[in-house]
Design a protein around this motif. Sequence first.
Motif, PDB file in Angstrom:
ATOM      1  N   ALA A 497       0.811  -1.225   0.000  1.00 34.06           N
ATOM      2  CA  ALA A 497       0.000   0.000   0.000  1.00 34.06           C
ATOM      3  C   ALA A 497       0.840   1.270   0.000  1.00 34.06           C
ATOM      4  O   ALA A 497       0.455   2.283   0.596  1.00 34.06           O
ATOM      5  N   THR A 498       1.960   1.234  -0.683  1.00 32.29           N
ATOM      6  CA  THR A 498       2.791   2.437  -0.818  1.00 32.29           C
ATOM      7  C   THR A 498       2.269   3.348  -1.933  1.00 32.29           C
ATOM      8  O   THR A 498       2.707   4.495  -2.044  1.00 32.29           O
ATOM      9  N   HIS A 499       1.341   2.821  -2.758  1.00 34.83           N
ATOM     10  CA  HIS A 499       0.774   3.570  -3.880  1.00 34.83           C
ATOM     11  C   HIS A 499      -0.745   3.414  -3.866  1.00 34.83           C
ATOM     12  O   HIS A 499      -1.286   2.490  -3.247  1.00 34.83           O
ATOM     13  N   ASP A 500      -1.431   4.319  -4.569  1.00 33.06           N
ATOM     14  CA  ASP A 500      -2.887   4.227  -4.640  1.00 33.06           C
ATOM     15  C   ASP A 500      -3.297   3.320  -5.801  1.00 33.06           C
ATOM     16  O   ASP A 500      -2.459   2.647  -6.403  1.00 33.06           O
ATOM     17  N   GLU A 501      -4.608   3.322  -6.120  1.00 34.53           N
ATOM     18  CA  GLU A 501      -5.111   2.375  -7.119  1.00 34.53           C
ATOM     19  C   GLU A 501      -4.659   2.659  -8.538  1.00 34.53           C
ATOM     20  O   GLU A 501      -4.830   1.844  -9.431  1.00 34.53           O
ATOM     21  N   TRP A 502      -4.057   3.839  -8.768  1.00 36.18           N
ATOM     22  CA  TRP A 502      -3.502   4.148 -10.085  1.00 36.18           C
ATOM     23  C   TRP A 502      -1.981   4.068 -10.081  1.00 36.18           C
ATOM     24  O   TRP A 502      -1.321   4.541 -10.989  1.00 36.18           O
ATOM     25  N   MET A 503      -1.428   3.449  -9.058  1.00 38.16           N
ATOM     26  CA  MET A 503       0.023   3.301  -8.901  1.00 38.16           C
ATOM     27  C   MET A 503       0.718   4.658  -8.766  1.00 38.16           C
ATOM     28  O   MET A 503       1.861   4.842  -9.167  1.00 38.16           O
ATOM     29  N   LEU A 504       0.003   5.602  -8.150  1.00 39.65           N
ATOM     30  CA  LEU A 504       0.605   6.897  -7.822  1.00 39.65           C
ATOM     31  C   LEU A 504       1.088   6.846  -6.377  1.00 39.65           C
ATOM     32  O   LEU A 504       0.369   6.354  -5.489  1.00 39.65           O
ATOM     33  N   PRO A 505       2.290   7.303  -6.092  1.00 34.24           N
ATOM     34  CA  PRO A 505       2.865   7.130  -4.753  1.00 34.24           C
ATOM     35  C   PRO A 505       2.109   7.902  -3.684  1.00 34.24           C
ATOM     36  O   PRO A 505       1.616   9.015  -3.913  1.00 34.24           O
ATOM     37  N   ARG A 506       1.993   7.286  -2.514  1.00 30.78           N
ATOM     38  CA  ARG A 506       1.432   7.952  -1.342  1.00 30.78           C
ATOM     39  C   ARG A 506       2.549   8.621  -0.543  1.00 30.78           C
ATOM     40  O   ARG A 506       3.725   8.237  -0.637  1.00 30.78           O
ATOM     41  N   ALA A 507       2.170   9.588   0.260  1.00 32.93           N
ATOM     42  CA  ALA A 507       3.146  10.253   1.124  1.00 32.93           C
ATOM     43  C   ALA A 507       3.742   9.261   2.111  1.00 32.93           C
ATOM     44  O   ALA A 507       4.935   9.335   2.446  1.00 32.93           O
ATOM     45  N   GLU A 508       2.916   8.313   2.576  1.00 31.00           N
ATOM     46  CA  GLU A 508       3.408   7.250   3.456  1.00 31.00           C
ATOM     47  C   GLU A 508       2.573   5.994   3.210  1.00 31.00           C
ATOM     48  O   GLU A 508       1.421   6.077   2.778  1.00 31.00           O
ATOM     49  N   ALA A 509       3.163   4.854   3.492  1.00 29.65           N
ATOM     50  CA  ALA A 509       2.475   3.586   3.249  1.00 29.65           C
ATOM     51  C   ALA A 509       1.214   3.514   4.107  1.00 29.65           C
ATOM     52  O   ALA A 509       1.250   3.761   5.315  1.00 29.65           O
ATOM     53  N   ALA A 510       0.102   3.158   3.485  1.00 32.43           N
ATOM     54  CA  ALA A 510      -1.202   3.265   4.148  1.00 32.43           C
ATOM     55  C   ALA A 510      -1.420   2.223   5.230  1.00 32.43           C
ATOM     56  O   ALA A 510      -2.299   2.392   6.073  1.00 32.43           O
ATOM     57  N   LEU A 511      -0.646   1.138   5.226  1.00 28.91           N
ATOM     58  CA  LEU A 511      -0.844   0.078   6.219  1.00 28.91           C
ATOM     59  C   LEU A 511       0.313  -0.012   7.209  1.00 28.91           C
ATOM     60  O   LEU A 511       0.466  -1.017   7.905  1.00 28.91           O
ATOM     61  N   ASP A 512       1.087   1.049   7.305  1.00 28.74           N
ATOM     62  CA  ASP A 512       2.217   1.020   8.242  1.00 28.74           C
ATOM     63  C   ASP A 512       1.764   1.001   9.691  1.00 28.74           C
ATOM     64  O   ASP A 512       2.489   0.551  10.571  1.00 28.74           O
ATOM     65  N   GLY A 513       0.557   1.473   9.983  1.00 30.12           N
ATOM     66  CA  GLY A 513       0.119   1.592  11.370  1.00 30.12           C
ATOM     67  C   GLY A 513      -0.592   0.387  11.924  1.00 30.12           C
ATOM     68  O   GLY A 513      -1.159   0.450  13.024  1.00 30.12           O
ATOM     69  N   LEU A 514      -0.585  -0.733  11.235  1.00 30.66           N
ATOM     70  CA  LEU A 514      -1.263  -1.924  11.755  1.00 30.66           C
ATOM     71  C   LEU A 514      -0.599  -2.401  13.043  1.00 30.66           C
ATOM     72  O   LEU A 514       0.634  -2.349  13.166  1.00 30.66           O
ATOM     73  N   PRO A 515      -1.383  -2.874  14.018  1.00 29.89           N
ATOM     74  CA  PRO A 515      -0.795  -3.366  15.273  1.00 29.89           C
ATOM     75  C   PRO A 515       0.156  -4.531  15.017  1.00 29.89           C
ATOM     76  O   PRO A 515      -0.210  -5.516  14.375  1.00 29.89           O
ATOM     77  N   GLU A 516       1.360  -4.427  15.493  1.00 31.16           N
ATOM     78  CA  GLU A 516       2.393  -5.413  15.185  1.00 31.16           C
ATOM     79  C   GLU A 516       2.051  -6.817  15.686  1.00 31.16           C
ATOM     80  O   GLU A 516       2.498  -7.807  15.131  1.00 31.16           O
ATOM     81  N   GLY A 517       1.230  -6.909  16.727  1.00 33.35           N
ATOM     82  CA  GLY A 517       0.885  -8.227  17.240  1.00 33.35           C
ATOM     83  C   GLY A 517       0.065  -9.064  16.278  1.00 33.35           C
ATOM     84  O   GLY A 517      -0.014 -10.291  16.417  1.00 33.35           O
ATOM     85  N   ASN A 518      -0.561  -8.416  15.305  1.00 36.07           N
ATOM     86  CA  ASN A 518      -1.398  -9.126  14.344  1.00 36.07           C
ATOM     87  C   ASN A 518      -0.771  -9.205  12.957  1.00 36.07           C
ATOM     88  O   ASN A 518      -1.418  -9.644  12.016  1.00 36.07           O
ATOM     89  N   VAL A 519       0.459  -8.757  12.837  1.00 37.50           N
ATOM     90  CA  VAL A 519       1.072  -8.642  11.518  1.00 37.50           C
ATOM     91  C   VAL A 519       2.461  -9.263  11.539  1.00 37.50           C
ATOM     92  O   VAL A 519       3.228  -9.073  12.479  1.00 37.50           O
ATOM     93  N   VAL A 520       2.760 -10.011  10.483  1.00 39.10           N
ATOM     94  CA  VAL A 520       4.112 -10.498  10.244  1.00 39.10           C
ATOM     95  C   VAL A 520       4.589  -9.866   8.942  1.00 39.10           C
ATOM     96  O   VAL A 520       3.961 -10.039   7.898  1.00 39.10           O
ATOM     97  N   ARG A 521       5.672  -9.110   9.018  1.00 36.26           N
ATOM     98  CA  ARG A 521       6.237  -8.450   7.836  1.00 36.26           C
ATOM     99  C   ARG A 521       7.567  -9.099   7.495  1.00 36.26           C
ATOM    100  O   ARG A 521       8.429  -9.244   8.371  1.00 36.26           O
ATOM    101  N   VAL A 522       7.723  -9.455   6.228  1.00 42.58           N
ATOM    102  CA  VAL A 522       8.996 -10.035   5.788  1.00 42.58           C
ATOM    103  C   VAL A 522       9.421  -9.352   4.493  1.00 42.58           C
ATOM    104  O   VAL A 522       8.594  -8.779   3.764  1.00 42.58           O
ATOM    105  N   ALA A 523      10.700  -9.433   4.220  1.00 43.12           N
ATOM    106  CA  ALA A 523      11.235  -8.831   3.010  1.00 43.12           C
ATOM    107  C   ALA A 523      10.775  -9.611   1.780  1.00 43.12           C
ATOM    108  O   ALA A 523      10.332 -10.763   1.870  1.00 43.12           O
ATOM    109  N   ALA A 524      10.918  -8.981   0.634  1.00 42.42           N
ATOM    110  CA  ALA A 524      10.462  -9.595  -0.613  1.00 42.42           C
ATOM    111  C   ALA A 524      11.176 -10.902  -0.909  1.00 42.42           C
ATOM    112  O   ALA A 524      10.604 -11.800  -1.539  1.00 42.42           O
ATOM    113  N   ASP A 525      12.416 -11.045  -0.454  1.00 44.08           N
ATOM    114  CA  ASP A 525      13.166 -12.264  -0.751  1.00 44.08           C
ATOM    115  C   ASP A 525      13.047 -13.309   0.357  1.00 44.08           C
ATOM    116  O   ASP A 525      13.742 -14.325   0.341  1.00 44.08           O
ATOM    117  N   ALA A 526      12.156 -13.112   1.328  1.00 46.25           N
ATOM    118  CA  ALA A 526      11.982 -14.060   2.427  1.00 46.25           C
ATOM    119  C   ALA A 526      11.103 -15.231   1.999  1.00 46.25           C
ATOM    120  O   ALA A 526      10.405 -15.181   0.985  1.00 46.25           O
TER     121      ALA A 526
END
Length: 638
Positions: A497-526
């Motif tokens: 979610a770093t871009h909107d539906e037209w692939m235009l960049p957002r000022a900040e990623a829209a899902l960065d604020g999700l509670p970490e206890g419910n989210v697992v984030r891994v790198a693209a090569d993981a």
Amino acid sequence: MAIRRAFLPVYAIFWLLCHTAGADTLTLPPDRRPEWLSRDGIVMAGSWEPLSFRVRRDGSSGYTPTPEQRAAYEREHSPEMIDRLKAMGVNFVMMHCYKGGGLKMEQESMADAVRFAKRCHDAGLRVGVYNYSGAFIWETFFQEVPGAKDWVLLNEDGAPRTYGQAAYRYFWNRNHPDAVGFYKNLVKFSVEEIRTDLIHFDNHTVGPGYDLNSVERFRRFLGHEFTPEQLKAMGVDDLASVQPPKRDHGDDLLRRAWQEFCCRSLAEAYREMGRYARTLRKDVLLECNPAGPRPWITPPVDHGRLLLGGEAFWDEGHRSGFRDGRPQTAIRTYKVARRMDNMAFRYVLTPLEMAESMAFNLDCLGCIAWFEYAEISNYPGKTDPVDPETAPFVRFFHQRRDVLRNANVVADVAVLRSFPSQVFGPVECRKLTHDAEQALIEDRACFQIIYDHHLADLRRYPALVLAGCVAMRDEHVEQVKRYVANGGRVCIVGPVATHDEWMLPRAEAALDGLPEGNVVRVAADADPLAAVQEVLQSKPSLQVFPRQGTEPLLGLCTELTEQPGRRLVHLVNYRHDEPFQEISIRLRLPEGRSAIRVTLANPRRGQDLPAPFVQEGAAVTFNVPVVDIYELAIIELE
């Protein structure tokens, strides 16, 4: 049959401009479909080319059959042919109605279709008709309907788009109002004269072109979808002169708008015909041929939108098997079909392909035979006979409808195929989604493939995988946030979610604020599998283990389904010449339920076998002695 001139109504144009996927669903829910579909399922045989077209297809410069061709064609439509098909287990015939040469040329074969359909119905067979192609035979059609020259899709060089090397066939614009009027009459003929059970609309792989109608509609789309500032940014100063982008056009907002417009147009064309058909008979089944899902969404075909228009679609793609050390499967096709409440129509030529369909498909075994000119073969244009080893699988499909019908897929994980990410984003993002799907297939995970509009209904999944989902609409971002707030867990692979539906960049990623206890984030090569296992926390619904000391179960795939009072584990061996021995199954049961019986069913066995089991807490464990091609474990619950 009179042909009416018809114009696209204002509401249909407005719908095309404003439509968001999922807002206009024609797919019938199970309780509104014909009762026979769930009860009997579909075992198909096909021969859907009219005689005059076959003559031209097979090399003649004309359309007049030889006496030998006509005699064979008559045998093909005989009661004896129907008896032969029924003896094979066929209960559904896909037959011809209209190909594209004009009503005058095809009048006789259309009358033949009415008679043959009645013979099939009288014999207890269901009927689907090839209602029309996405291409017409201009050599004869233009003589009958000269105005149809304006319906032709043009390529970017201004030339008609031909059906491959068949230069006598031109693709037509499915959204042209005059064409819509002409082809609606064919829908009416199919429903009211042939009394078909299902309508097949072919070649849903070609969208708008560079003809006048397509260009004018694209201009209206741009004017409604974008602000003057956005239009100026994409280089559009005058809507009246803008042209669709060509192949060498760079990746910019104009190209993305064209891709979106093409997907909407194709989906609306399918729905327009379906809506009309349903005014004639409310439960007629609708089906199109967009081919199977590719590794990622490829305009103008977006299965997530297109399949909202009916109950089935064709995938005439690759054969299933085990090649280059990997299973080659149609599992993506079937998973997309199941989530869209569609059947997938495929040619099933081998016991493996029939096993795969029984495990993953909905109410359909597939097309088991082709009977053109009364010669039964296993595939159109081939002379290979139907494999006799498939007969037990056809019988099993009929005899064991009790364990196949009304079964729902159990999924721990949903993998999002994000339209803007896969179509507008870089290829690396598309590949992340594809690789996550493939890893889950080969790891025998309980998962489902979903599209953007399914984000409104995430409650059924314990976890959501966002792999490569770099571009997301604000509405979809909010749906993910609500899902997490209600306890859902998310596995994020790469940027999201770093871009909107037209692939235009957002000022900040829209899902960065999700509670970490419910989210697992891994790198693209993981490793996506490790991330999914972490996000699930508890044991997955299904685990399959090899016999101790043996090789990993590469080539064994599974599906978990459920019916009231039982769960069913489908095991499909893509290395069918190398049976798997002593497989151990660990199945997590619904909360508060206990297993009372486990039995094993196999099309090659005369009777089910009891399987000893052990239940510890919410999990039941049992062994499957051997999986040759297909084994079905039936776990009955108290």
